[in-house]
Structure formats: structure tokens, C-alpha cells
Write an enzyme that holds these catalytic residues in place. Structure first.
Site, PDB file in Angstrom:
ATOM      1  N   LYS A  13       0.826  -1.211   0.000  1.00  0.00           N
ATOM      2  CA  LYS A  13       0.000   0.000   0.000  1.00  0.00           C
ATOM      3  C   LYS A  13       0.861   1.262   0.000  1.00  0.00           C
ATOM      4  O   LYS A  13       0.688   2.148  -0.832  1.00  0.00           O
ATOM      5  CB  LYS A  13      -0.955   0.019   1.224  1.00  0.00           C
ATOM      6  N   ARG A  88      -9.445   0.521   9.298  1.00  0.00           N
ATOM      7  CA  ARG A  88      -8.854  -0.773   9.601  1.00  0.00           C
ATOM      8  C   ARG A  88      -9.752  -1.589  10.514  1.00  0.00           C
ATOM      9  O   ARG A  88      -9.327  -2.607  11.048  1.00  0.00           O
ATOM     10  CB  ARG A  88      -7.536  -0.507  10.327  1.00  0.00           C
ATOM     11  N   ARG A 127      11.457  -5.298   5.164  1.00  0.00           N
ATOM     12  CA  ARG A 127      11.176  -3.869   4.938  1.00  0.00           C
ATOM     13  C   ARG A 127      12.125  -3.000   5.749  1.00  0.00           C
ATOM     14  O   ARG A 127      12.426  -3.279   6.905  1.00  0.00           O
ATOM     15  CB  ARG A 127       9.731  -3.547   5.331  1.00  0.00           C
ATOM     16  N   ARG A 160      11.653  -0.966  11.147  1.00  0.00           N
ATOM     17  CA  ARG A 160      10.637  -0.551  12.126  1.00  0.00           C
ATOM     18  C   ARG A 160      10.582  -1.552  13.261  1.00  0.00           C
ATOM     19  O   ARG A 160      10.733  -2.741  13.044  1.00  0.00           O
ATOM     20  CB  ARG A 160       9.263  -0.491  11.448  1.00  0.00           C
ATOM     21  N   ARG A 171       0.033  -8.754  13.958  1.00  0.00           N
ATOM     22  CA  ARG A 171      -0.606  -7.811  13.024  1.00  0.00           C
ATOM     23  C   ARG A 171      -1.469  -8.542  12.021  1.00  0.00           C
ATOM     24  O   ARG A 171      -2.523  -8.056  11.624  1.00  0.00           O
ATOM     25  CB  ARG A 171       0.473  -6.968  12.324  1.00  0.00           C
TER      26      ARG A 171
HETATM   27  P1  ADP Z   1       1.512  -1.555   7.562  1.00  0.00           P
HETATM   28  O1  ADP Z   1       2.333  -0.692   6.653  1.00  0.00           O
HETATM   29  O2  ADP Z   1       2.209  -2.778   7.949  1.00  0.00           O
HETATM   30  O3  ADP Z   1       0.145  -1.831   7.003  1.00  0.00           O
HETATM   31  P2  ADP Z   1       0.941   0.777   9.189  1.00  0.00           P
HETATM   32  O4  ADP Z   1       2.115   1.646   9.092  1.00  0.00           O
HETATM   33  O5  ADP Z   1      -0.231   1.126   8.331  1.00  0.00           O
HETATM   34  O6  ADP Z   1       1.376  -0.726   8.922  1.00  0.00           O
HETATM   35  O7  ADP Z   1       0.444   0.683  10.690  1.00  0.00           O
HETATM   36  C1  ADP Z   1       1.338   0.390  11.740  1.00  0.00           C
HETATM   37  C2  ADP Z   1       0.567   0.282  13.049  1.00  0.00           C
HETATM   38  O8  ADP Z   1      -0.077   1.541  13.329  1.00  0.00           O
HETATM   39  C3  ADP Z   1      -0.559  -0.748  13.064  1.00  0.00           C
HETATM   40  O9  ADP Z   1      -0.095  -2.049  13.372  1.00  0.00           O
HETATM   41  C4  ADP Z   1      -1.464  -0.171  14.163  1.00  0.00           C
HETATM   42  O10 ADP Z   1      -0.939  -0.429  15.445  1.00  0.00           O
HETATM   43  C5  ADP Z   1      -1.347   1.339  13.914  1.00  0.00           C
HETATM   44  N1  ADP Z   1      -2.391   1.801  12.972  1.00  0.00           N
HETATM   45  C6  ADP Z   1      -2.196   2.324  11.741  1.00  0.00           C
HETATM   46  N2  ADP Z   1      -3.372   2.651  11.167  1.00  0.00           N
HETATM   47  C7  ADP Z   1      -4.341   2.321  12.064  1.00  0.00           C
HETATM   48  C8  ADP Z   1      -5.758   2.395  12.059  1.00  0.00           C
HETATM   49  N3  ADP Z   1      -6.441   2.863  11.008  1.00  0.00           N
HETATM   50  N4  ADP Z   1      -6.409   1.972  13.175  1.00  0.00           N
HETATM   51  C9  ADP Z   1      -5.757   1.508  14.236  1.00  0.00           C
HETATM   52  N5  ADP Z   1      -4.427   1.391  14.303  1.00  0.00           N
HETATM   53  C10 ADP Z   1      -3.707   1.786  13.225  1.00  0.00           C
HETATM   54  P1  ADP Z   2       2.156  -1.804   3.272  1.00  0.00           P
HETATM   55  O1  ADP Z   2       2.148  -0.301   3.229  1.00  0.00           O
HETATM   56  O2  ADP Z   2       0.963  -2.410   2.620  1.00  0.00           O
HETATM   57  O3  ADP Z   2       2.389  -2.360   4.642  1.00  0.00           O
HETATM   58  P2  ADP Z   2       4.736  -1.557   1.885  1.00  0.00           P
HETATM   59  O4  ADP Z   2       4.398  -0.719   0.704  1.00  0.00           O
HETATM   60  O5  ADP Z   2       5.463  -0.913   2.992  1.00  0.00           O
HETATM   61  O6  ADP Z   2       3.399  -2.313   2.403  1.00  0.00           O
HETATM   62  O7  ADP Z   2       5.548  -2.834   1.356  1.00  0.00           O
HETATM   63  C1  ADP Z   2       6.047  -3.814   2.264  1.00  0.00           C
HETATM   64  C2  ADP Z   2       7.452  -4.261   1.827  1.00  0.00           C
HETATM   65  O8  ADP Z   2       7.360  -4.954   0.569  1.00  0.00           O
HETATM   66  C3  ADP Z   2       8.415  -3.098   1.598  1.00  0.00           C
HETATM   67  O9  ADP Z   2       9.691  -3.505   2.027  1.00  0.00           O
HETATM   68  C4  ADP Z   2       8.395  -2.871   0.092  1.00  0.00           C
HETATM   69  O10 ADP Z   2       9.634  -2.371  -0.379  1.00  0.00           O
HETATM   70  C5  ADP Z   2       8.142  -4.289  -0.432  1.00  0.00           C
HETATM   71  N1  ADP Z   2       7.329  -4.301  -1.660  1.00  0.00           N
HETATM   72  C6  ADP Z   2       6.317  -3.478  -2.001  1.00  0.00           C
HETATM   73  N2  ADP Z   2       5.799  -3.793  -3.217  1.00  0.00           N
HETATM   74  C7  ADP Z   2       6.503  -4.876  -3.636  1.00  0.00           C
HETATM   75  C8  ADP Z   2       6.448  -5.697  -4.825  1.00  0.00           C
HETATM   76  N3  ADP Z   2       5.554  -5.457  -5.800  1.00  0.00           N
HETATM   77  N4  ADP Z   2       7.322  -6.723  -4.917  1.00  0.00           N
HETATM   78  C9  ADP Z   2       8.226  -6.970  -3.938  1.00  0.00           C
HETATM   79  N5  ADP Z   2       8.327  -6.246  -2.803  1.00  0.00           N
HETATM   80  C10 ADP Z   2       7.483  -5.207  -2.656  1.00  0.00           C
END
Ligand code: ADP
Ligand code: ADP
Ligand code: ZN
Length: 216
Positions: A13, A88, A127, A160, A171
């Protein structure tokens, strides 16, 4: 236009959001990024959020929706935003539908990025995230520069605290129990575009653009 980028943690995302937000001409609103900014700045909200984030649990809905309400109140968000990682939970979903609806606005599209659970763990544990601008990298598929710094801003790139295998498992449980059910509620209300999130970053970007009828 209000668009929602949906998908499990690690589905790509954040990676896809910048280009899509730019193409749509709307700001990228990622609640995780906003919580991390509060963490860095040491605010009370950051302290509170940390206790949930470190355990891979959702920050409470009221706190999260308040944060989004104030972000949506900023001038640049009036015409739309790209939501990433919000809503979420089903209560967050109904809150945002109501919040937008109260002023005659609505969610136009949902992009649901689909990535198999077996790939998720490797994506998240590999990541790396810029300490300054939040840009994301991956040790194998999208590495930072040779010194381990961000190619965008030159600052150090780190793992992270919640990107460890142990926290990722929690998660994924939170995603299945609280987040995934949002999809069921969205179908029939908002066009949901399922997009295969496996492939190169560029391939996935082209799929998303095409699902939304945007010229790649
Ligand atoms: P990811 O990139 O793995 O999807 P995020 O950066 O979006 O993770 O979120 C990291 C953490 O921040 C989540 O595990 C949660 O603890 C918190 N968080 C983010 N967005 C939300 C939301 N919309 N509602 C509740 N907690 C959230
Ligand atoms: P989210 O925001 O959904 O948690 P991220 O965009 O942070 O996910 O992506 C999670 C990890 O996967 C990052 O380390 C990113 O560089 C990697 N990644 C994202 N898109 C791809 C892809 N199409 N193929 C391989 N790795 C990817
Ligand atoms: Zn950076």
C-alpha cells in the site's frame, strides 16, 4: 476523489500510494505514518499509539477517527484523499462513511491489494523505512543506497520496531479479525477493485491505474 487503498500489512500500500496519490491529485493519508510522526515528536498521542503499535494491535477507534477527522479538516483534503491503512476496523469504516456522507461526499473506489500470506512475512521482515521521510525499501527487492541511506532524502534507513516476525504474526491476526471484515461491508456500497499485488512494483502500479481507468 476519496479512494481507499486496502490490503494486509506488507501488501504494498505505502509503496504504491505516492504515485497513485500524485496521479489522482489528492494527498496520501496513511494513519500509520501519522502515528509514527507523533512517535518521533514524542507527543502524548505518539506515546499512546506506541503501546498498541509495538504489540501489533490496533490503536483504539476513537483515537484513530479523531486523528483522521482533523486531517480531513485541512485545506488540501477538501477535494479528496487517498486513504492508506485506514479504515482498519468495521467501526472505523462506518465512521468514515458517515463523516464523508454528512457533507455530501463519499468513497469513490476501493483498491484491494491481494498478496498471499506466505509472501507477507518476507516482505515485512525485509522492509526498511527512512527515519526522516518514511520512504520504504526492501533488503532484496528495493534496497536503499550503498551506504544504507534513503535514495530520496539521504537519511538513514532502519527496520521498524514492529516489523519483526513476532509482531507481524499479531498484526496478521488483527488484520484477519478486525480489518478484513471491512471488505464484506464495502462490497455493494463502493466499487471494490481486486488487484494482484504480486509482481514488480511497476507491474502492480500499472494494474492499479488500469483498474481505476487511469492512463499509466
Ligand atoms: P503496515 O504498513 O504494515 O500496514 P501501518 O504503518 O499502516 O502498517 O500501521 C502500523 C501500526 O499503526 C498498526 O499495526 C497499528 O498499530 C497502527 N495503525 C495504523 N493505522 C491504524 C488504524 N487505522 N487503526 C488503528 N491502528 C492503526
Ligand atoms: P504496506 O504499506 O501495505 O504495509 P509496503 O508498501 O510498505 O506495504 O511494502 C512492504 C514491503 O514490501 C516493503 O519492504 C516494500 O519495499 C516491499 N514491496 C512493495 N511492493 C513490492 C512488490 N511489488 N514486490 C516486492 N516487494 C514489494
Ligand atoms: Zn528519506
Amino acid at each position: 476523489m476519496f479512494v481507499l487503498l486496502f490490503g494486509p500489512p506488507g501488501s504494498g500500500k505505502g509503496t504504491q500510494a505516492s504515485a497513485l496519490a500524485e496521479r489522482l491529485g489528492v494527498p496520501h493519508v496513511a494513519t500509520g505514518d501519522i502515528f509514527r510522526k507523533h512517535l518521533r515528536e514524542g507527543t502524548a498521542l505518539g506515546q499512546l499509539a506506541r503501546s498498541y503499535m509495538d504489540r501489533g494491535q490496533l490503536v483504539p477507534d476513537l483515537v484513530t477517527c479523531d486523528l483522521v477527522a482533523s486531517r480531513l479538516g485541512e485545506n488540501d483534503a477538501a477535494g479528496g484523499v487517498l486513504f492508506d491503512g485506514f479504515p482498519r476496523s468495521v467501526p472505523q469504516l462506518y465512521w468514515v462513511l458517515g463523516h464523508l456522507g454528512a457533507t455530501g461526499r463519499s468513497l469513490a473506489h476501493v483498491v484491494n491489494l491481494q498478496v498471499d500470506d506466505r509472501l507477507i512475512l518476507g516482505r515485512i521482515t525485509g522492509r526498511r523505512t527512512c527515519t526522516n521521510c518514511g520512504a520504504t525499501y526492501h533488503v532484496d527487492s528495493a534496497p536503499p543506497d550503498a551506504d544504507g541511506n534513503c535514495t530520496r532524502c539521504g537519511k538513514p534507513v532502519v527496520q521498524r520496531k514492529d516489523d519483526t516476525e513476532e509482531v507481524v504474526r499479531d498484526r496478521l491476526v488483527a488484520y484477519a479479525a478486525q480489518t478484513f471484515p471491512c471488505l464484506e461491508q464495502l462490497v455493494g456500497r463502493v466499487p471494490v477493485h481486486n488487484v494482484d499485488g504480486v509482481g514488480s512494483i511497476e507491474e502492480v502500479r500499472v494494474r492499479i491505474f488500469s483498474a481505476l481507468g487511469l492512463q499509466a
